[in-house]
Design an enzyme around this catalytic site. Structure first.
Site, PDB file in Angstrom:
ATOM      1  N   GLU A 176       7.938  -9.938  -6.235  1.00 43.36           N
ATOM      2  CA  GLU A 176       6.670 -10.324  -6.876  1.00 43.36           C
ATOM      3  C   GLU A 176       5.689 -10.605  -5.756  1.00 43.36           C
ATOM      4  O   GLU A 176       5.821 -11.593  -5.032  1.00 43.36           O
ATOM      5  CB  GLU A 176       6.879 -11.540  -7.774  1.00 43.36           C
ATOM      6  CG  GLU A 176       5.721 -11.740  -8.743  1.00 43.36           C
ATOM      7  CD  GLU A 176       4.709 -12.739  -8.225  1.00 43.36           C
ATOM      8  OE1 GLU A 176       3.697 -12.292  -7.636  1.00 43.36           O
ATOM      9  OE2 GLU A 176       4.920 -13.940  -8.413  1.00 43.36           O
TER      10      GLU A 176
ATOM     11  N   CYS B 119      -0.983 -15.870  -6.855  1.00 44.13           N
ATOM     12  CA  CYS B 119      -0.781 -14.422  -6.937  1.00 44.13           C
ATOM     13  C   CYS B 119      -1.535 -13.798  -8.099  1.00 44.13           C
ATOM     14  O   CYS B 119      -1.747 -12.585  -8.121  1.00 44.13           O
ATOM     15  CB  CYS B 119       0.706 -14.106  -7.049  1.00 44.13           C
ATOM     16  SG  CYS B 119       1.538 -14.939  -8.421  1.00 44.13           S
TER      17      CYS B 119
END
Length: 484
Positions: free
Chosen positions: A251, A285
């Site tokens: 990720e 993120c």
């Protein structure tokens, strides 16, 4: 220190005495520069010893009755709740966040533990079609030892979201947290689970640098790696994992776009844009590093966003009523500033911010941003709102999809149907209609294509796919005779 005393739950004398071969390192609070504690640093030999111990503990854990497994996670969730204030304040200080951010991490940790407690009691396979006289089943089996490499920004959530379901599925876990946030990203979790009754040697925490990380990725006793972090490190981990035929969950972030259509409410849109760009100093993120605005409303939207950036207070989030805290360290600050300055040189216009006081970077607004500028092409990971204008819905989609991977996108419009039509064309792992990009409910598949994380997801139904592997088993009453 007694665990009944909330102020003494995190025993820093024990953290400082951890015997690891890579020496010791101070953990520094970003907002004040004060040393919070000292932790051991792992080397390759420490990783090898930990994976051997974890592999030995994994099989008895996998064989434990499901209700006994579930009880460990219920107790862990209760301990996070019992020591909520102390743990939230520590997470705030170590990560450089504001107190609500630290509290959010602990609340999410409790939810993640509750979700993990349910997993051992869920169905773990299927009965498949077969011929008469034979039973055919597909069952989920743990990998064995899962290596978890986690980042500095939301270290508790982004570590525990892998650790808890991996353990619940019957695996052992070795964590390598970021050395800037080793307590919130690992040692806090180990302390909680030890108190909750997790069997010895099943969970290891090894703060370390590249040596420890590569040792974990290449260790033959670790068949899976779960990594959250930068694309550069993710590529290296993917390369090493592929060479050693390991499963890898990545990720990495990517280019996240917030699209504001011309019929949007300007005050609501500006509020969403500021939240998506500045929450936790943009070190998320899912942060909206591209704010795409229809040219007809760009000027009034920009005016509102500049006003917010100018007035949002910046300071020590653990002690003051501030909106933004410091960036994690000088290296991150310098990277953010270099991206901003390079983009200004390339033609972007600085509308607000662009300066810093120590690690405290002012909320920044850039207009006139275009493809080819660093703030468009790279994930800044800082408090920078980049305004890109478009003339049609089709152009907005093209700009948003001009990337090598996107984790989250969002569309704001008074017309849900129009926003849906735009959203369905976006190449992103998560799309939000009439919201901003920073969203996660713990029960949703979380991930994205390409540089956002190679198409894998974690969370909710995705956890069973990530932390187990299928085994096909057939059963007959007696072995048949074959014509050979």
């Amino acid at each position: 220190m007694g665990v009944s005393d909330a102020k003494a739950f995190l025993d820093f004398s024990a953290l400082a005495s951890a015997p690891l071969g890579g020496g010791k390192r101070e953990v520094v609070e970003p907002a004040t520069g004060k040393v919070m504690c000292t932790v051991g640093i792992a080397n390759a030999a420490d990783v090898a010893a930990a994976t051997r111990a974890a592999a030995g503990a994994q099989k008895p854990w996998a064989a434990l009755p499901p209700r006994e497994k579930a009880e460990v996670f219920r107790r862990a969730g209760a301990l996070f709740q019992q020591h909520f204030d102390e743990l939230a304040l520590y997470a705030t200080r170590e990560t450089g966040g504001i107190l609500p951010k630290g509290q959010h991490e602990i609340r999410e940790a409790i939810t993640i533990c509750h979700l993990a407690a349910a997993m051992p009691l869920q169905p773990q396979g299927h009965v498949l079609p077969s011929v008469p006289g034979r039973t055919s089943i597909a069952r989920r089996m743990p990998h064995g030892v899962v290596g978890v490499i986690s980042p500095f920004n939301f270290p508790l959530i982004l570590t525990l979201r892998a650790v808890a379901p991996a353990l619940a599925a019957g695996n052992a876990v070795v964590i390598k947290p970021d050395t800037r946030t080793p307590v919130t990203g690992g040692l806090m979790i180990a302390r909680i689970f030890a108190e909750a009754g997790l069997p010895k040697d099943l969970l290891h925490v090894l703060p370390g640098d590249a040596e420890a990380g590569e040792a974990l990725v290449t260790d033959p006793l670790v068949p899976m790696i779960a990594f959250t972090g930068s694309p550069a490190v993710g590529r290296r981990i993917g390369e090493l994992a592929g060479k050693h035929l390991k499963k890898v969950s990545l990720e990495l972030g990517g280019a996240n776009s917030l699209i504001i259509l011309d019929d949007a409410d300007l005050d609501i849109a500006a509020s969403n844009a500021a939240w998506a760009a500045y929450l936790h100093q943009g070190q998320i993120c899912m942060a909206a590093n591209r704010i795409l605005v229809h040219h007809s409303i760009a000027a009034p939207l920009l005016q509102r966003l500049v006003a917010k950036a100018t007035h949002l207070p910046v300071g020590d989030g653990a002690t003051g009523q501030v909106a933004l805290g410091p960036l994690i360290d000088a290296r991150q600050r310098d990277r953010v500033h270099a991206i901003v300055q390079d983009s200004i040189k390339a033609g972007a216009k600085l509308e607000a911010g662009g300066t810093h006081d120590g690690l405290f970077y002012k909320p920044t607004v850039l207009s006139g941003v275009k493809p080819g500028m660093r703030v468009f092409d790279e994930e800044t990971f800082g408090p920078v709102a980049n305004i890109i204008t478009f003339g049609s819905d089709e152009e907005a989609v093209a700009l948003a999809n001009n990337n090598t991977g996107s984790l989250a996108c969002a569309v704001i419009s008074r017309s849900v149907g129009r926003a849906m039509a735009v959203g369905q064309q976006l190449k992103a792992g998560m799309v939000h209609i009439n919201d901003q990009t920073v969203n996660d409910d713990c029960v949703n598949p979380f991930g994205g294509p390409g540089i956002a994380g190679n198409g894998t997801s974690v969370g909710g139904p995705a956890d069973w796919e990530e932390y187990t592997q299928w085994q096909w088993m057939t059963i007959k009453d007696t072995a048949p005779m074959f014509p050979f």
